[in-house]
Design an enzyme around this catalytic site. Structure first.
Site, PDB file in Angstrom:
ATOM      1  CG  ASP A   1      -1.924   1.082   1.277  1.00  0.00           C
ATOM      2  OD1 ASP A   1      -2.944   0.906   1.956  1.00  0.00           O
ATOM      3  OD2 ASP A   1      -1.697   2.131   0.645  1.00  0.00           O
TER       4      ASP A   1
ATOM      5  CD  GLU B   1      -5.340  -0.775  -0.428  1.00  0.00           C
ATOM      6  OE1 GLU B   1      -5.670  -1.915  -0.051  1.00  0.00           O
ATOM      7  OE2 GLU B   1      -6.042   0.231  -0.262  1.00  0.00           O
TER       8      GLU B   1
HETATM    9  P1  TTP Z   1      -5.228   5.133   0.918  1.00  0.00           P
HETATM   10  O1  TTP Z   1      -4.225   4.082   0.594  1.00  0.00           O
HETATM   11  O2  TTP Z   1      -6.406   4.787   1.778  1.00  0.00           O
HETATM   12  O3  TTP Z   1      -4.517   6.362   1.620  1.00  0.00           O
HETATM   13  P2  TTP Z   1      -3.087   7.004   1.364  1.00  0.00           P
HETATM   14  O4  TTP Z   1      -2.289   6.225   0.364  1.00  0.00           O
HETATM   15  O5  TTP Z   1      -3.280   8.461   1.029  1.00  0.00           O
HETATM   16  O6  TTP Z   1      -2.428   6.948   2.782  1.00  0.00           O
HETATM   17  P3  TTP Z   1      -1.863   5.676   3.583  1.00  0.00           P
HETATM   18  O7  TTP Z   1      -0.399   5.968   3.764  1.00  0.00           O
HETATM   19  O8  TTP Z   1      -2.619   5.648   4.862  1.00  0.00           O
HETATM   20  O9  TTP Z   1      -2.102   4.462   2.712  1.00  0.00           O
HETATM   21  O10 TTP Z   1      -5.812   5.736  -0.426  1.00  0.00           O
HETATM   22  C1  TTP Z   1      -5.046   5.881  -1.617  1.00  0.00           C
HETATM   23  C2  TTP Z   1      -5.419   7.154  -2.323  1.00  0.00           C
HETATM   24  O11 TTP Z   1      -6.809   7.159  -2.628  1.00  0.00           O
HETATM   25  C3  TTP Z   1      -5.185   8.410  -1.501  1.00  0.00           C
HETATM   26  O12 TTP Z   1      -3.861   8.916  -1.634  1.00  0.00           O
HETATM   27  C4  TTP Z   1      -6.212   9.364  -2.016  1.00  0.00           C
HETATM   28  C5  TTP Z   1      -7.352   8.478  -2.487  1.00  0.00           C
HETATM   29  N1  TTP Z   1      -8.454   8.527  -1.498  1.00  0.00           N
HETATM   30  C6  TTP Z   1      -9.470   9.459  -1.688  1.00  0.00           C
HETATM   31  O13 TTP Z   1      -9.468  10.205  -2.683  1.00  0.00           O
HETATM   32  N2  TTP Z   1     -10.482   9.520  -0.754  1.00  0.00           N
HETATM   33  C7  TTP Z   1     -10.509   8.720   0.370  1.00  0.00           C
HETATM   34  O14 TTP Z   1     -11.435   8.817   1.199  1.00  0.00           O
HETATM   35  C8  TTP Z   1      -9.441   7.765   0.541  1.00  0.00           C
HETATM   36  C9  TTP Z   1      -9.422   6.864   1.757  1.00  0.00           C
HETATM   37  C10 TTP Z   1      -8.444   7.713  -0.397  1.00  0.00           C
HETATM   38 MG    MG Z   2      -2.120   4.140   0.527  1.00  0.00          MG
END
Ligand code: TTP
Ligand code: MG
Length: 360
Positions: A8, A122
């Site tokens: 991720d 992911e």
């Molecule tokens: P995530 O993998 O949930 O979050 P992230 O990569 O920003 O942070 P983490 O280090 O905790 O993994 O989501 C991936 C991308 O998807 C994120 O960068 C932006 C987008 N996203 C949205 O646009 N809205 C949301 O509510 C979420 C959860 C993610």
């Molecule tokens: Mg992420």
């Protein structure tokens, strides 16, 4: 016995913006709706880890983010879906390249690794799936760690981005493990360590347990996964979750279920021309991501929220898979026009495509 990796990307959208602009390095960054000096009405897509220290998270209203950390201390940037789609594709190629390279132990059994991408940032890799004990598991665990290190190193070198990896005996544990030491983490949880790993965790860390279930459980005095394990029937869904049991398989097809964008207007709108222009811009954003992912879709959904928060969706499933933006635009306009004609004030509009055919 299975060995599964979950990869991720860290603060994905924000990390990409950070690497694109040297002036942003290490700063609080919010990617999302326009904050309009604190009066903006959309939400945060994601926040850099420096911004998370202020309590800013995905899905938080942008106006609240501004209260926690305003500009210029925090950089506010719009969502550049096209760029993130391109980077995602390159990252997934790196994952495929290394996951598919033959690991020495696997060569003996000659089965390929399975890769399942589950969102823009992911993916799961199944490096081993073996019923009998003929294989030396120790070696495969070591090789899985080596694979994780190699993928992390290559993504950092080629894309200047970090990710976190979890390795476990199933998808559930791998996913929880990838989140365990974010950012830039690598966490290995072998089958015999699952109980020890889960026990002290807050129930909220279990995928599928949201704030509502968390509150209900807390009322019963259930705070940690151990509490949940002791209190639930091992045959129930919650019981299985608390045991870290998950039989779901790593599926090779592309597992993103849908792609969509929506916009909250700064002021509620009834102007037909502005509504049309906005929905077409959203269609274009969605279409860029559809193209980047090499998807064909069949189902199109539009969403409209009126000023009183009454929300409607309309869906159409085409008779054939579609890759064409003209058809998408035409169908979206057909679906959404009836709402525009109601002459009511609209707060939010959005479009989503789903029902994908496998990649390429
Ligand atoms: P995530 O993998 O949930 O979050 P992230 O990569 O920003 O942070 P983490 O280090 O905790 O993994 O989501 C991936 C991308 O998807 C994120 O960068 C932006 C987008 N996203 C949205 O646009 N809205 C949301 O509510 C979420 C959860 C993610
Ligand atoms: Mg992420």
């Amino acid at each position: 016995m299975r060995i599964i990796l979950h990869i991720d990307m860290d603060a994905f959208f924000a990390s990409i913006e950070e690497r694109e602009n040297a002036g942003l390095k290490g700063r609080p960054i919010v990617v999302g709706a326009d904050p309009k000096g604190g009066r903006g009405r959309g939400v945060v897509s994601t926040a850099s880890y420096a911004a998370r220290k202020f309590g800013i998270r995905s899905a938080l209203p942008i106006s609240q983010a501004w209260k926690l950390c305003p500009s210029p201390q925090c950089a506010y940037l719009p969502v550049d879906g096209k760029l993130y789609g391109i980077v995602s594709e390159r990252v997934m190629k790196i994952i495929e390249q290394y996951a598919e390279a033959e690991l020495p132990s696997r060569r003996k059994l000659s089965f390929p690794a399975l890769i399942e991408q589950t969102s823009i940032d992911e993916a799961y890799i199944e490096v081993m799936n073996q019923e009998s004990g003929i294989m030396n598991h120790e070696r495969v665990w070591d090789e899985a760690v080596l694979l994780a290190r190699t993928i992390k190193k290559t993504i950092l070198k080629q894309e200047r981005l970090t990710c976190s990896v979890g390795i476990g005996p199933n998808k559930l544990i791998a996913k929880i493990a990838s989140d365990f030491k974010k950012p830039d983490g690598l966490t290995v949880v072998r089958l015999e360590k699952v109980r020890e790993f889960l026990d002290p965790m807050a129930v909220r860390k279990l995928p599928g347990i949201g704030p509502k279930t968390e509150a209900q459980l807390a009322k019963r005095g259930i705070i940690t996964v151990r509490d949940l394990w002791l209190a639930s029937d091992p045959e129930s869904d919650l019981g299985r979750l608390a045991c870290g049991v998950d039989a779901s398989s790593v599926k090779e097809e592309y597992a993103i279920k849908s792609l969509g964008h929506e916009t909250t207007f700064e002021h509620d709108v009834r102007d037909h021309a502005l509504l049309t222009k906005t929905i077409l811009a959203l269609v274009e954003e969605v279409f860029e991501e559809v193209k980047a992912g090499h998807f064909a879709f069949r189902t199109i959904t539009v969403r409209v929220r009126f000023d009183n928060f009454e929300t409607h969706t309309s869906t159409r499933t085409l008779s054939e898979f579609c890759k064409d933006d003209t058809i998408l635009k035409r169908e979206v306009l057909r679906l959404i026009f009836p709402y525009f004609h109601k002459k009511r004030l609209i707060r939010l509009i959005g479009v989503r495509v789903s029902n994908f055919k496998e990649r390429r």
